[in-house]
Design a protein around this motif. Structure first.
Motif, PDB file in Angstrom:
ATOM      1  N   SER A 101       0.824  -1.205   0.000  1.00 24.15           N
ATOM      2  CA  SER A 101       0.000   0.000   0.000  1.00 24.15           C
ATOM      3  C   SER A 101       0.858   1.255   0.000  1.00 24.15           C
ATOM      4  O   SER A 101       2.020   1.243   0.401  1.00 24.15           O
ATOM      5  CB  SER A 101      -0.913   0.009   1.230  1.00 24.15           C
ATOM      6  OG  SER A 101      -0.137  -0.025   2.407  1.00 24.15           O
ATOM      7  N   SER A 111      -1.971   8.479  -8.898  1.00 28.10           N
ATOM      8  CA  SER A 111      -3.385   8.169  -8.694  1.00 28.10           C
ATOM      9  C   SER A 111      -3.622   6.661  -8.725  1.00 28.10           C
ATOM     10  O   SER A 111      -4.467   6.131  -7.986  1.00 28.10           O
ATOM     11  CB  SER A 111      -4.232   8.855  -9.773  1.00 28.10           C
ATOM     12  OG  SER A 111      -4.119  10.262  -9.676  1.00 28.10           O
ATOM     13  N   GLU A 112      -2.885   5.953  -9.561  1.00 28.77           N
ATOM     14  CA  GLU A 112      -3.033   4.502  -9.648  1.00 28.77           C
ATOM     15  C   GLU A 112      -2.629   3.839  -8.345  1.00 28.77           C
ATOM     16  O   GLU A 112      -3.303   2.911  -7.863  1.00 28.77           O
ATOM     17  CB  GLU A 112      -2.190   3.940 -10.795  1.00 28.77           C
ATOM     18  CG  GLU A 112      -2.693   4.309 -12.189  1.00 28.77           C
ATOM     19  CD  GLU A 112      -2.381   5.765 -12.572  1.00 28.77           C
ATOM     20  OE1 GLU A 112      -1.542   6.401 -11.880  1.00 28.77           O
ATOM     21  OE2 GLU A 112      -2.965   6.237 -13.552  1.00 28.77           O
ATOM     22  N   GLU A 113      -1.520   4.311  -7.738  1.00 30.53           N
ATOM     23  CA  GLU A 113      -1.071   3.739  -6.472  1.00 30.53           C
ATOM     24  C   GLU A 113      -2.091   3.983  -5.366  1.00 30.53           C
ATOM     25  O   GLU A 113      -2.393   3.093  -4.568  1.00 30.53           O
ATOM     26  CB  GLU A 113       0.276   4.340  -6.070  1.00 30.53           C
ATOM     27  CG  GLU A 113       1.439   3.882  -6.913  1.00 30.53           C
ATOM     28  CD  GLU A 113       2.720   4.623  -6.580  1.00 30.53           C
ATOM     29  OE1 GLU A 113       3.785   4.009  -6.703  1.00 30.53           O
ATOM     30  OE2 GLU A 113       2.650   5.801  -6.172  1.00 30.53           O
ATOM     31  N   VAL A 114      -2.626   5.193  -5.314  1.00 24.50           N
ATOM     32  CA  VAL A 114      -3.611   5.519  -4.282  1.00 24.50           C
ATOM     33  C   VAL A 114      -4.873   4.699  -4.464  1.00 24.50           C
ATOM     34  O   VAL A 114      -5.430   4.140  -3.512  1.00 24.50           O
ATOM     35  CB  VAL A 114      -3.933   7.028  -4.297  1.00 24.50           C
ATOM     36  CG1 VAL A 114      -5.106   7.338  -3.375  1.00 24.50           C
ATOM     37  CG2 VAL A 114      -2.705   7.835  -3.883  1.00 24.50           C
ATOM     38  N   GLY A 115      -5.348   4.592  -5.714  1.00 27.32           N
ATOM     39  CA  GLY A 115      -6.544   3.804  -5.980  1.00 27.32           C
ATOM     40  C   GLY A 115      -6.352   2.341  -5.615  1.00 27.32           C
ATOM     41  O   GLY A 115      -7.252   1.709  -5.049  1.00 27.32           O
ATOM     42  N   HIS A 116      -5.188   1.809  -5.911  1.00 23.30           N
ATOM     43  CA  HIS A 116      -4.891   0.423  -5.568  1.00 23.30           C
ATOM     44  C   HIS A 116      -4.880   0.231  -4.056  1.00 23.30           C
ATOM     45  O   HIS A 116      -5.397  -0.766  -3.530  1.00 23.30           O
ATOM     46  CB  HIS A 116      -3.548   0.015  -6.157  1.00 23.30           C
ATOM     47  CG  HIS A 116      -3.166  -1.402  -5.880  1.00 23.30           C
ATOM     48  ND1 HIS A 116      -3.804  -2.473  -6.468  1.00 23.30           N
ATOM     49  CD2 HIS A 116      -2.219  -1.931  -5.062  1.00 23.30           C
ATOM     50  CE1 HIS A 116      -3.267  -3.602  -6.024  1.00 23.30           C
ATOM     51  NE2 HIS A 116      -2.302  -3.295  -5.176  1.00 23.30           N
ATOM     52  N   SER A 117      -4.307   1.191  -3.321  1.00 24.39           N
ATOM     53  CA  SER A 117      -4.235   1.089  -1.866  1.00 24.39           C
ATOM     54  C   SER A 117      -5.616   1.086  -1.233  1.00 24.39           C
ATOM     55  O   SER A 117      -5.885   0.334  -0.294  1.00 24.39           O
ATOM     56  CB  SER A 117      -3.411   2.246  -1.297  1.00 24.39           C
ATOM     57  OG  SER A 117      -2.080   2.174  -1.750  1.00 24.39           O
ATOM     58  N   VAL A 118      -6.513   1.923  -1.740  1.00 25.60           N
ATOM     59  CA  VAL A 118      -7.862   1.991  -1.186  1.00 25.60           C
ATOM     60  C   VAL A 118      -8.655   0.740  -1.528  1.00 25.60           C
ATOM     61  O   VAL A 118      -9.391   0.192  -0.700  1.00 25.60           O
ATOM     62  CB  VAL A 118      -8.594   3.253  -1.697  1.00 25.60           C
ATOM     63  CG1 VAL A 118     -10.054   3.234  -1.265  1.00 25.60           C
ATOM     64  CG2 VAL A 118      -7.920   4.505  -1.167  1.00 25.60           C
ATOM     65  N   GLY A 119      -8.502   0.255  -2.751  1.00 31.31           N
ATOM     66  CA  GLY A 119      -9.375  -0.817  -3.209  1.00 31.31           C
ATOM     67  C   GLY A 119      -8.869  -2.221  -3.032  1.00 31.31           C
ATOM     68  O   GLY A 119      -9.646  -3.175  -3.116  1.00 31.31           O
ATOM     69  N   ARG A 120      -7.565  -2.398  -2.747  1.00 35.99           N
ATOM     70  CA  ARG A 120      -6.990  -3.741  -2.759  1.00 35.99           C
ATOM     71  C   ARG A 120      -7.645  -4.671  -1.758  1.00 35.99           C
ATOM     72  O   ARG A 120      -7.960  -5.824  -2.070  1.00 35.99           O
ATOM     73  CB  ARG A 120      -5.482  -3.684  -2.502  1.00 35.99           C
ATOM     74  CG  ARG A 120      -4.808  -5.053  -2.588  1.00 35.99           C
ATOM     75  CD  ARG A 120      -3.327  -4.947  -2.312  1.00 35.99           C
ATOM     76  NE  ARG A 120      -3.071  -4.435  -0.983  1.00 35.99           N
ATOM     77  CZ  ARG A 120      -3.116  -5.184   0.128  1.00 35.99           C
ATOM     78  NH1 ARG A 120      -3.430  -6.458   0.045  1.00 35.99           N
ATOM     79  NH2 ARG A 120      -2.851  -4.652   1.300  1.00 35.99           N
TER      80      ARG A 120
END
Length: 255
Positions: A101, A111-120
């Protein structure tokens, strides 16, 4: 005529006798401790983990019904595992974590890293739920785990937001999976190898322990056994679903 009576306690029936408990991330820490407690309550346990050697050792220690080594973030591996798992099962604990995360200020992450962290975590649990639920007995429970970050700091980045997604997600999933129950355990610092790996060195870990001993309302550090005790209670108490519980020794009160 008198009737003789004998005193003594009646042995308590194990509360998970005849039930099957699957622990995703059961080779160490909270997962292993929960599996150990469930086993002591009569459950058959199935363990999964990423590290084959550590998983094999844990399975041998607990006389697990079976074990499987795979990454819980691998949707195809999750599907294969549950497809091959004999039904029925009763409880699934999702204790597996990866450390991919985003941390640090959000504006320094893509933005991709943040989205992945929230949704993973949500997507991981959805894949587990999708394939586990058809094999679960009514009244069983899908138990999620998450952090309990209530202090906001620019260095925490997206972490508090990622954790805050889980309570409403748990409630919504409980309605979709009923009569299978869904509950969430939120823990702050628990003294596990995973938690201590986030610190710079052993001195920093010990400083955190001493801080909690001095300031926490319970006067000690939360251990994996504390989380396991709640997890097994939630397996046993069939009236609880859609709920989120903090197991943090009151750390949220002093943050």
């Amino acid at each position: 005529m008198t009737t003789a009576t004998t005193s003594g306690s009646v042995p308590r029936r194990p509360r998970l006798l005849g039930q099957a408990v699957v622990v995703i991330g059961g080779s160490a820490g909270i997962g292993l401790e929960t599996a150990r407690l469930a086993r002591s309550e009569g459950a058959d346990v199935v363990l999964t983990g990423r590290n084959p050697e550590r998983l094999e050792q844990a399975a041998r220690e607990l006389s697990a019904r079976s074990s499987a080594a795979f990454d819980a973030d691998d949707a195809a591996a999750v599907k294969r595992f549950f497809d091959d798992l004999p039904a029925p099962i009763d409880h699934v604990l999702v204790a597996a974590y990866t450390l991919r995360s985003s941390s640090g200020p959000m504006l320094e992450s893509s933005s991709e890293e943040v989205g992945h962290s929230v949704g993973r975590r949500v997507t991981q649990v959805l894949e587990i739920a999708r394939h586990a639920a058809p094999k679960m007995r009514p009244g069983g429970t899908l138990l999620l785990t998450g952090g309990s970050v209530r202090k906001f700091d620019r260095e925490f980045g997206i972490t508090p937001a990622a954790f805050s997604v889980l309570p409403p997600f748990t409630a919504a999933l409980a309605l979709e999976l009923a009569p299978v129950r869904v509950n969430l355990i939120q823990a702050a610092f628990v003294d596990t190898a995973l938690a201590t790996s986030l610190f710079a060195d052993e001195a920093a870990v010990e400083a955190r322990r001493e801080e909690l001993r001095a300031t926490s309302p319970i006067g000690r550090v939360v251990e994996p056994a504390d989380v396991a005790a709640l997890a097994v209670h939630l397996m046993i108490n069939t009236a609880v679903t859609g709920a989120a519980y903090d197991v943090d020794g009151g750390q949220r009160l002093i943050a």
